[in-house]
Design an enzyme around this catalytic site. Structure first.
Site, PDB file in Angstrom:
ATOM      1  N   ARG A  57       0.724  -1.250   0.090  1.00 23.20           N
ATOM      2  CA  ARG A  57      -0.146   0.046  -0.012  1.00 23.20           C
ATOM      3  C   ARG A  57       0.780   1.292   0.004  1.00 23.20           C
ATOM      4  O   ARG A  57       0.508   2.138  -0.405  1.00 23.20           O
ATOM      5  CB  ARG A  57      -0.845   0.046   1.198  1.00 23.20           C
ATOM      6  CG  ARG A  57      -2.114  -0.782   1.044  1.00 23.20           C
ATOM      7  CD  ARG A  57      -2.416  -1.348   2.469  1.00 23.20           C
ATOM      8  NE  ARG A  57      -1.711  -2.330   2.862  1.00 23.20           N
ATOM      9  CZ  ARG A  57      -1.879  -3.500   2.458  1.00 23.20           C
ATOM     10  NH1 ARG A  57      -2.980  -3.840   1.708  1.00 23.20           N
ATOM     11  NH2 ARG A  57      -0.865  -4.385   2.834  1.00 23.20           N
ATOM     12  N   THR A  58       1.919   1.239   0.983  1.00 17.65           N
ATOM     13  CA  THR A  58       2.749   2.443   0.880  1.00 17.65           C
ATOM     14  C   THR A  58       3.250   2.896  -0.229  1.00 17.65           C
ATOM     15  O   THR A  58       3.155   3.815  -0.856  1.00 17.65           O
ATOM     16  CB  THR A  58       3.455   2.542   1.955  1.00 17.65           C
ATOM     17  OG1 THR A  58       2.983   1.975   3.252  1.00 17.65           O
ATOM     18  CG2 THR A  58       4.330   3.724   2.255  1.00 17.65           C
ATOM     19  N   LYS A  86      25.485  -5.863  -4.907  1.00 18.64           N
ATOM     20  CA  LYS A  86      26.970  -5.813  -5.406  1.00 18.64           C
ATOM     21  C   LYS A  86      27.820  -5.094  -4.379  1.00 18.64           C
ATOM     22  O   LYS A  86      29.033  -5.013  -4.589  1.00 18.64           O
ATOM     23  CB  LYS A  86      27.175  -4.971  -6.683  1.00 18.64           C
ATOM     24  CG  LYS A  86      26.472  -5.487  -7.914  1.00 18.64           C
ATOM     25  CD  LYS A  86      26.694  -4.395  -9.082  1.00 18.64           C
ATOM     26  CE  LYS A  86      25.786  -4.818 -10.453  1.00 18.64           C
ATOM     27  NZ  LYS A  86      25.765  -3.939 -11.542  1.00 18.64           N
ATOM     28  N   ARG A 107      11.936   3.401   2.781  1.00 13.57           N
ATOM     29  CA  ARG A 107      11.670   2.420   3.662  1.00 13.57           C
ATOM     30  C   ARG A 107      12.719   1.508   4.135  1.00 13.57           C
ATOM     31  O   ARG A 107      13.248   0.853   3.114  1.00 13.57           O
ATOM     32  CB  ARG A 107      10.422   1.438   3.414  1.00 13.57           C
ATOM     33  CG  ARG A 107      10.172   0.373   4.200  1.00 13.57           C
ATOM     34  CD  ARG A 107       8.804  -0.119   4.049  1.00 13.57           C
ATOM     35  NE  ARG A 107       7.704   0.485   4.473  1.00 13.57           N
ATOM     36  CZ  ARG A 107       6.326   0.096   4.390  1.00 13.57           C
ATOM     37  NH1 ARG A 107       6.308  -1.362   4.101  1.00 13.57           N
ATOM     38  NH2 ARG A 107       5.413   0.837   4.698  1.00 13.57           N
ATOM     39  N   HIS A 135       6.290   5.881  11.297  1.00 12.78           N
ATOM     40  CA  HIS A 135       5.656   5.961   9.923  1.00 12.78           C
ATOM     41  C   HIS A 135       4.695   6.916  10.040  1.00 12.78           C
ATOM     42  O   HIS A 135       3.534   6.929   9.950  1.00 12.78           O
ATOM     43  CB  HIS A 135       4.814   4.336   9.882  1.00 12.78           C
ATOM     44  CG  HIS A 135       4.373   4.085   8.492  1.00 12.78           C
ATOM     45  ND1 HIS A 135       4.730   4.848   7.241  1.00 12.78           N
ATOM     46  CD2 HIS A 135       3.877   2.923   8.123  1.00 12.78           C
ATOM     47  CE1 HIS A 135       4.123   4.186   6.473  1.00 12.78           C
ATOM     48  NE2 HIS A 135       3.729   2.830   6.745  1.00 12.78           N
TER      49      HIS A 135
HETATM   50  C1  NCD Z   1       2.626  -1.336   8.247  1.00 11.33           C
HETATM   51  C2  NCD Z   1       3.914  -1.077   8.278  1.00 11.33           C
HETATM   52  O1  NCD Z   1       4.874  -1.284   7.097  1.00 11.33           O
HETATM   53  O2  NCD Z   1       4.566  -0.656   9.107  1.00 11.33           O
HETATM   54  N1  NCD Z   1       2.154  -1.449   6.874  1.00 11.33           N
HETATM   55  C3  NCD Z   1       1.789  -0.397   6.044  1.00 11.33           C
HETATM   56  O3  NCD Z   1       2.558   0.609   5.921  1.00 11.33           O
HETATM   57  N2  NCD Z   1       0.606  -0.014   5.636  1.00 11.33           N
HETATM   58  C4  NCD Z   1       1.925  -2.155   8.959  1.00 11.33           C
HETATM   59  C5  NCD Z   1       2.655  -3.532   9.035  1.00 11.33           C
HETATM   60  O4  NCD Z   1       3.364  -3.973   8.283  1.00 11.33           O
HETATM   61  O5  NCD Z   1       1.992  -4.338   9.887  1.00 11.33           O
END
Ligand code: NCD
Length: 304
Positions: A57-58, A86, A107, A135
């Site tokens: 989703r993100t 590498k 991320r 987040h």
């Molecule tokens: C979350 C995350 O990555 O922290 N997911 C997200 O970004 N929607 C929650 C999770 O991974 O449980």
């Protein structure tokens, strides 16, 4: 905060006014996110996306947000396809992507990575999750969801349920909620309680928190039940995970008669039963959609 060219690293860098500003712009973006209106405000702009940890989703909602505003994206969805395999270090990779892009989303499984990267690259950096840290963009979409569905954030009782120890979404959300006039409950197995330093910070900001391991203690007074996945990948000991997994399952029967809406950042494993999905309780798919207008609002605000 004056968003132009700003890094988005922690929700603690925002004031309540900043949050309200982004939610206001997100509301204006909604028709564009739904393809009812068109916009080219980010035409010619490039977003660099560096995902060293899995994401659905993100990552896709950042892409959708950028493209709905006529911008484009470059980057990778797993470090395995980049020169990291590498032996290239993170510093070199982000410096280059920073040169190619007008903003960078990252991320990573290590807490603090986004802040580290922000010091290296000149363009704005957005933290899309750093280990068990923060987040912030998820928090903005969580708050937007409450606002759109319940009409307000103030005066709500919000119960955070599940892995409060390792869940970065609940860490960010807890700090954001402390800026509003809300009641907050934390529901978790005792091994997965909210970290002490966050409890301490909330206490210092005058937020009263009710903690329990039993969801029935809070369900009747809850407006928003924010459920989270037990973060398997953050457990130092897989046996510990096996012992705790499945600690909660929210099903229709449990919710029947309550006034709560159920939110979840997703992905879910088994903590919300599928029989909640198509009921008035289940709002997590709507919530996932709201990631697009909220990220549009952020990108529009920070990219020059
Ligand atoms: C979350 C995350 O990555 O922290 N997911 C997200 O970004 N929607 C929650 C999770 O991974 O449980």
């Amino acid at each position: 905060m004056g968003f132009n060219q700003k890094d988005i690293i922690s929700i603690r860098d925002f004031t309540k006014k900043d949050i309200e500003y982004i939610l206001k712009i997100a509301a204006e973006m909604e028709p564009i996110a739904r393809s009812k209106e068109k916009s080219d405000i980010l035409s010619g702009k490039l977003l660099g996306m560096l995902f060293y940890e899995p994401s659905t989703r993100t990552r896709l909602s950042f892409e959708a947000a950028m493209k709905r505003l006529a911008g484009s994206t470059i980057g990778f969805a797993e470090a395995g396809t980049s020169s990291a395999t590498k032996g290239e270090n993170l510093t070199d990779t982000v410096r280059i992507v920073g040169e190619y892009s007008d903003a960078v989303v990252i991320r990573h499984n290590k807490e603090g990575t986004a802040r580290f990267v922000a010091d290296i690259v000149d363009v704005p950096v957005i933290n899309a999750g750093d280990g068990a840290g923060q987040h912030p963009t998820q928090t903005l979409l969580d708050l937007f969801t409450m606002k759109q569905i319940l009409g307000r954030i103030d005066d709500l009782h919000i119960s955070l349920v599940g892995d409060l120890k390792y869940g970065r979404t609940v860490h960010s959300l807890a700090y954001a909620l402390a800026m509003f006039d809300v009641d907050v409950s934390f529901v978790s197995p005792k091994e997965l309680k909210m970290p002490h330093e966050i409890l301490h910070d909330l206490d210092k900001s005058g937020v009263e928190v009710f903690e329990t391991d039993d969801i029935n203690d809070v369900l009747n007074k809850t407006d928003v039940l924010y459920v989270t996945r037990i973060q398997k990948e953050r457990f130092p000991d897989p046996q510990e995970y096996s012992r705790i997994k499945g600690a909660y399952t929210i099903d229709y029967k449990l919710l029947e008669g309550s006034n709560a809406i159920v939110m979840h950042p997703l992905p879910r494993v088994d903590e919300i039963s599928h029989d909640v999905d198509n009921t008035p309780y289940g709002k997590y798919f709507e919530q996932a959609f709201y990631g697009v207008p909220v990220r549009m609002a952020l990108l529009k605000s920070i990219i020059k």
